[in-house]
Every structure is written in C-alpha cells, then in structure tokens.
Design a protein around this motif. Structure first.
Motif, PDB file in Angstrom:
ATOM      1  N   VAL B  63       0.839  -1.200   0.000  1.00  0.00           N
ATOM      2  CA  VAL B  63       0.000   0.000   0.000  1.00  0.00           C
ATOM      3  C   VAL B  63       0.878   1.256   0.000  1.00  0.00           C
ATOM      4  O   VAL B  63       0.625   2.196  -0.748  1.00  0.00           O
ATOM      5  CB  VAL B  63      -0.949   0.003   1.209  1.00  0.00           C
ATOM      6  N   VAL B 110      -4.957   8.401  -2.740  1.00  0.00           N
ATOM      7  CA  VAL B 110      -5.912   7.536  -2.047  1.00  0.00           C
ATOM      8  C   VAL B 110      -6.349   6.394  -2.951  1.00  0.00           C
ATOM      9  O   VAL B 110      -6.392   5.229  -2.542  1.00  0.00           O
ATOM     10  CB  VAL B 110      -7.129   8.362  -1.571  1.00  0.00           C
ATOM     11  N   LEU B 111      -6.614   6.720  -4.199  1.00  0.00           N
ATOM     12  CA  LEU B 111      -7.095   5.705  -5.136  1.00  0.00           C
ATOM     13  C   LEU B 111      -6.044   4.603  -5.323  1.00  0.00           C
ATOM     14  O   LEU B 111      -6.363   3.413  -5.253  1.00  0.00           O
ATOM     15  CB  LEU B 111      -7.398   6.365  -6.483  1.00  0.00           C
ATOM     16  N   ALA B 114      -5.795   2.406  -2.321  1.00  0.00           N
ATOM     17  CA  ALA B 114      -6.904   1.460  -2.253  1.00  0.00           C
ATOM     18  C   ALA B 114      -6.685   0.307  -3.229  1.00  0.00           C
ATOM     19  O   ALA B 114      -6.930  -0.856  -2.901  1.00  0.00           O
ATOM     20  CB  ALA B 114      -8.223   2.162  -2.555  1.00  0.00           C
ATOM     21  N   PHE B 115      -6.194   0.621  -4.426  1.00  0.00           N
ATOM     22  CA  PHE B 115      -5.868  -0.456  -5.371  1.00  0.00           C
ATOM     23  C   PHE B 115      -4.793  -1.370  -4.781  1.00  0.00           C
ATOM     24  O   PHE B 115      -4.863  -2.586  -4.910  1.00  0.00           O
ATOM     25  CB  PHE B 115      -5.371   0.129  -6.699  1.00  0.00           C
ATOM     26  N   ALA B 117      -4.213  -1.969  -1.640  1.00  0.00           N
ATOM     27  CA  ALA B 117      -4.792  -2.804  -0.588  1.00  0.00           C
ATOM     28  C   ALA B 117      -5.605  -3.936  -1.194  1.00  0.00           C
ATOM     29  O   ALA B 117      -5.512  -5.090  -0.764  1.00  0.00           O
ATOM     30  CB  ALA B 117      -5.665  -1.958   0.330  1.00  0.00           C
ATOM     31  N   PHE B 118      -6.396  -3.619  -2.216  1.00  0.00           N
ATOM     32  CA  PHE B 118      -7.297  -4.623  -2.779  1.00  0.00           C
ATOM     33  C   PHE B 118      -6.522  -5.680  -3.571  1.00  0.00           C
ATOM     34  O   PHE B 118      -6.589  -6.870  -3.270  1.00  0.00           O
ATOM     35  CB  PHE B 118      -8.338  -3.934  -3.665  1.00  0.00           C
ATOM     36  N   MET B 121      -3.969  -7.602  -1.464  1.00  0.00           N
ATOM     37  CA  MET B 121      -4.588  -8.640  -0.638  1.00  0.00           C
ATOM     38  C   MET B 121      -4.892  -9.865  -1.493  1.00  0.00           C
ATOM     39  O   MET B 121      -4.604 -11.001  -1.113  1.00  0.00           O
ATOM     40  CB  MET B 121      -5.868  -8.077   0.004  1.00  0.00           C
TER      41      MET B 121
END
Lengths: 464, 184
Positions: B63, B110-111, B114-115, B117-118, B121
């Motif tokens: 991240v 932020v975007l 988030a990518f 993290a997603f 994961m």
C-alpha cells in the motif's frame, strides 16, 4: 502484560450484547441468508416494479435531454445552475454516512456498526452512482465528457487542474472506486457463505465466482484484515475531503452567500446528517420487512439518532454563523444575500430547510422520542427533505445577483422534477436488487462481535 | 476433471468445536513443528496470528509503495501537462501552482493506495482460486457458517497421513478426513 490489558478491554467491550437474544453463529447465517435464498415478498415485487418504472422514466428523460439540450430545464439567466447541481450535492451527501459507518466507526472500534455497515455501504455506492449522473448530464454535450480526464487528444489540451469542477471529478470518482472496493472486500466472506449454501447450479456459479474461492483460513484472514483496515484508513479522509471539495464548487466562486470559508465543514456535517437520516429510513424499512429486529437493535437505532442530533446541531450552528458573519463582515452584498434567503422570494424554501434540519432533530433530546420508531421514521424522511432544500436554497441564491435588472425567479420544469424522481427510481432499483441478491448484513462481522467469538469466552454457568 | 494447473497437495482436515479450541489447536500444531497448516473460521479470530506463529502481513508495504506511486505520478502529470506540454496562464497563477493541484493529487494517492490494498490482498492470498482440494469436503462448507477447521497440507515436512490424523484427534479434532482434490 500488554496481552492482559487487551483482554480486559475486550471484556469491557463485550459486556454489552450487540445482537439481541445472543444467537449462535448458524442462526446469524440462517437469518441473513434466508432473505437472499427465499422467494421475494409481494412488497419487494411492488416496490421493485415502481422503481423500475421510475428508472425507465429517467432513461426516457435522459434521451430527450441529450437530444434537446439543457434548455428543457428551468435554468435562466442569473440561475445558471439548477436542480442538476442540487441533486448532485444531495446524492453525494447521502453517501457520506455509509463511509462514516464503514470506515470511521470501524477505526474507532464502534462494534455496533456491524449490523448496519453493509447496507450503509451499499447505499453509499448507489447514491454516488446517482450523484455522478447529474454532473455528467449537466455539461450539456455529454459526448465530450471525456474532456474532464487527462487524456491526450487532438487539441493537445489538458484539464485545468485549478478548477474545483475538475477536483470534483477526481474526488467523486475516487470516492466511488474506494467505496466499491471496500464494500466488495467486506462481501467476499459472506458471498462464500452463500456459495456454500447454494443449491441451484446458477447460484453456485454466481456466488462461486464472486467469492473468489474464499476458504476462511487464517493465512487469508491476516491479509484480509489488514486490507480491510487499510481501506478503512484511506476511506476515512475521503469522508471529510469529498464533500469539502464539492463545497469548493461554490466556495471558490466570488459570489456573496457562496464565497465563505465555513462551507467545507458545514457541507461535511450536512452530508453526514442527511446520510444518517437515509440509513435510518432504509434500516427501519429493512428490519421490518425482513424481520431483522434482533440484528438491527433499538440501541443501534438510538445511536444513529444521537449522531443525527449532533450533526443536526452542527448544521444549525452553520446556518446561524453564516448569518452572523454576513452581518459582522459589514459587506452589504453578503448581508443582502442572507436577508434575501430568509425573507426573499425563496423564504418558503429557507424555512422548510430550517424546520426540517434544525427543529426536527431537536426531538431526539428526549429519550422516549429517539427510541420511538414512528417518530424516527418520519424525522428521517423530513431531514432528507430539509437537506435537499438546503442545497436548493444555496443554489437559488443566484436568482438575485448584483444587478436588480437581471433578477429572475427560478422554477423547475417538469423535466427537472422527472429527473429527480427518476434518480430515486434508479437508487431504489439498485438497492432492491442488492437486498435480493446480496447479504444485507455483514454476517462474518456480526459473528465476530458475538461473545462466543472471543477465544477467551466462557459460557455462563461453567464449562469451557 | 484434470486441470492444467499445478496439482495441489492432499490435505487432512479436522473440525474443532469453538474459537477457543481452534486457537489451542493452532498453538499445539505450531509447537509440534508443523508449518504447512491453516486454521479456518467464519470470522477472523483474535490472537490467531500469534498462535500460528505468523508475522504481520506485508500488505502495508504494498500500500505504501502504491500510494507513493500515485502521489508522485500525479504530481508529475500535473507538472508536465500544465508547465511543460501546454503552459497556459490561468488567473495569473504560476504554471505549476501545486497548491491548487493538491485535491487531485490527494485523490489519486488515495485511489492508488486502495488499489494496492485490494489487489495486494488478492495476490498475497492467491485469490481468485476457484478450485481447492478443501472444497472436496462436504463438511468443510460449514467453515463459512459456524465451523472451525484445521487443514494440514501434504507438503509439510512432518506429514504422514496416519500420524497427522492421530495428532489432530489427540488435540481435540473431530471428523478427521483426507481430501485430495482428485474427486469428480
């Protein structure tokens, strides 16, 4: 030593039973999954039919709008921004409560949020879809909408990064994407539950694909939990930043009544206020229609009402402070803009706004009223009416600008009204499909807050 | 049906009655030297990472890198487009008025986080993986409902079918079964 401290705090958190009747894990799965697995009720079909019809009306209106142009709206010379922008701000605002519940309350370890976070997040996503519709269509020539993105083009032009309207594009599309990812990550373990319960082949394939082969192993959970935490962390500033940026659409202009520094916090408070009212409306309907009274407990509803009371007071404070600063600034135009809001041609809209947003939430000072379901249902709807009018009041400040000769009264046309109602149709169509096909309560999270989910739990009455 | 993927090793499964028992089982598995095992539960269990001897997930670094790429990439893009490729005076401001670019730079940071993290994961968890030997077990479906399972993979150095089964039973496991992924 540190583990002892953790244990004690855990015990304190768990003293309150978050889910009424303290059901077993299987019971939670069953209550929530049954909604998705059973045949929909007549209520569902009725509401769905109405919503789809309204969505079709929206689509027809859009076609006519694209054909004819924004001249079909009630826009006039001083009021160059009409309902499109009002609806945009209204829908984006609704979304904010979902993110607050899913992200901020998660970081603050407010474990009561587990019963409402899933559909609050769904509400966010659908509200943001409705919100994105309006700025897209209000540009008039929708076929050149891609100009808002930094794409190389034959004019070798780039977007103006200083423009708040461009900030909006980035803020709202980021907001939408992050909310969607956050929602989907939360859904994966629950989709796996539905996959494992599925009987029909179609359901097995559908839930099988979307649950990505989730196995619930701790080697997966440890990455999953951190991903969830990070997504909550990155969504948290969005709760504050997105509506702040939306408010700069107004605040960076040089117009009296708009050019104020109070706008960003005032918009954020209003957004959370209206969003909680919408979550409340939806959860009251959902718990009644689907029999979720044990999961969405009266305590949860009462807590939402307290947040509504707090944010409502903030909004009321902002209304008062705007007036005070208009007087205190000694600026004649600013003063006129506010006197005109309260006593001018749109005084009716202003007083609807004040009654719904400032007076109605005061009911929740009384413990009896904030625990009464009929009272909170009516209040939640009135608050959203009031919050729509707040944005309307802000926008029609334009109707009396600097030169009295150019003043004009703005009234919407039938197309404006149909687009607003149609956007509600779109919202409810998506929401009803969500209720029908996806688990509306985050099962794995609710199970995680049951007392017996704690590995140090000992059932009352001995044994281990 | 034979798949073209590398076949997964055979797995021994055992069911446990509660989060507490699963946590104790995890500790005992680790103490006995097993490494290729996993504890399955309907929700994450507090303290399980320590019990299994797992460290902190490296996702945070992914991240961090993604967020930095978003931040620097967007700063670079705004600078290049407004000050290099098409310099244009707007409201008398400098070409690169970075203060006014912060909202978009922030949004993209932020975007990208988030990518990170997603997708980070998903890749750490090797998902999507629609087929896995554990799905061959009828009983294992309960893991997304109210069941707690330990799975031991055959590529564990200590793996021997009978010994693993006996060990799992000795630490309180019920319904021990072997799944190979070869069925159907």
């Amino acid at each position: 030593m540190s583990s002892d401290v953790e244990d004690i705090s855990d015990l304190e958190v768990q003293q309150e039973i978050l889910v009424a009747g303290n059901p077993t894990f299987e019971k939670i799965t069953d209550v929530v999954s049954r909604i998705v697995e059973g045949k929909p009720t007549r209520w569902w079909y009725g509401l769905f039919t109405v919503s789809v019809l309204l969505t079709i009306m929206l689509a027809a209106n859009l076609v006519y709008l694209f054909w004819e142009g924004t001249g079909i709206w009630g826009l006039n010379n001083p009021v160059g921004w009409g309902w499109a922008i009002v609806n945009f701000v209204f829908w984006v605002g609704i979304g904010h409560a979902g993110t607050l519940i899913s992200a901020i309350l998660f970081l603050l370890r407010q474990r009561w949020r587990t019963s409402i976070n899933r559909f609050a997040e769904a509400m966010t996503i659908f509200a943001v879809i409705c919100a994105l519709l309006f700025p897209a269509i209000h540009v008039g020539r929708v076929w050149v909408l891609y100009w808002v993105f930094p794409l190389p083009n034959q004019m070798s032009m780039w977007p103006n990064w200083r423009s708040p309207l461009l900030w909006d594009t980035f803020a709202v599309s980021t907001y939408f994407t992050c909310s969607l990812l956050f929602w989907y990550v939360g859904l994966v373990p629950d989709l796996a539950t539905l996959r494992d319960r599925a009987r029909s082949r179609l359901r097995k394939i559908f839930y099988g694909i979307f649950s990505l082969g989730w196995r619930g192993g701790n080697r997966q959970w440890r990455h999953y939990e951190l991903a969830y935490l990070v997504l909550a962390g990155v969504s948290t500033p969005l709760v504050l930043s997105v509506h702040s940026i939306v408010s700069t659409d107004f605040a960076t202009s040089l117009l009296p009544g708009w050019h104020t520094t109070i706008f960003p916090p005032y918009f954020v408070a209003g957004a959370i206020f209206s969003g909680f009212a919408m979550v409340l409306t939806l959860s009251l309907i959902a718990r009644k229609v689907f029999g979720l009274e044990d999961i969405i407990t009266p305590r949860t509803l009462e807590r939402m009402n307290k947040i509504i009371l707090v944010t409502g007071m903030m909004v009321g404070y902002a209304y008062a402070m705007e007036f005070f600063i208009a007087w205190y600034s000694g600026n004649g135009y600013e003063k006129f803009a506010f006197v005109n809001r309260a006593f001018g041609p749109y005084a009716w809209a202003y007083w609807i706004m004040v009654s719904c947003n400032v007076i109605v939430p005061q009911l929740f000072w009384s413990k009896k009223l904030r625990n009464s379901i009929p009272v909170m249902f009516v209040a939640s709807i009135l608050i959203n009416v009031g919050m729509w009018f707040e944005r309307f009041v802000i926008v029609v400040t334009l109707s009396r600008d600097f030169l009295p000769s150019s003043w004009d009264y703005y009234s919407p046309t039938a197309y404006d009204v149909m687009l607003l109602i149609g956007s509600f149709g779109l919202f409810f169509t998506m929401f009803l499909l969500f209720l029908r096909f996806l688990p509306m309560v985050a099962m794995s999270e609710v199970k995680g807050v049951l007392p017996q989910a704690d590995p140090h739990y000992h059932p009352p009455g001995g044994g281990s | 049906m034979k798949s073209s993927f590398k076949p997964l090793p055979e797995i021994t499964l055992a069911e446990f009655a509660s989060p507490e028992q699963l946590l104790t089982a995890a500790e005992k598995m680790r103490e006995s030297g097993y490494t290729r095992f996993d504890c399955h539960s309907p929700f994450p269990i507090h303290g399980m990472d320590d019990a299994m001897g797992l460290g902190r997930s490296p996702l945070g670094y992914i991240v961090g890198v993604m967020g930095s790429v978003g931040l620097l990439g967007m700063l670079l893009l705004t600078w290049w487009t407004s000050a290099v490729d098409y310099p244009f005076v707007i409201s008398g401001k400098p070409y690169f008025s970075w203060q006014a670019y912060i909202p978009v730079v922030f949004a993209i940071t932020v975007l990208f986080s988030a990518f990170g993290a997603f997708f980070g994961m998903l890749s750490l968890n090797q998902l999507p993986r629609l087929f896995h030997p554990v799905f061959g077990s009828e009983r294992f479906g309960r893991v997304t409902d109210g069941g707690f399972f330990v799975s031991v993979q055959a590529d564990d150095a200590l793996y021997e079918r009978e010994k693993v089964a006996a060990f799992l039973e000795s630490i309180g496991g019920k319904n021990v079964e072997v799944v190979t992924g070869d069925e159907d």
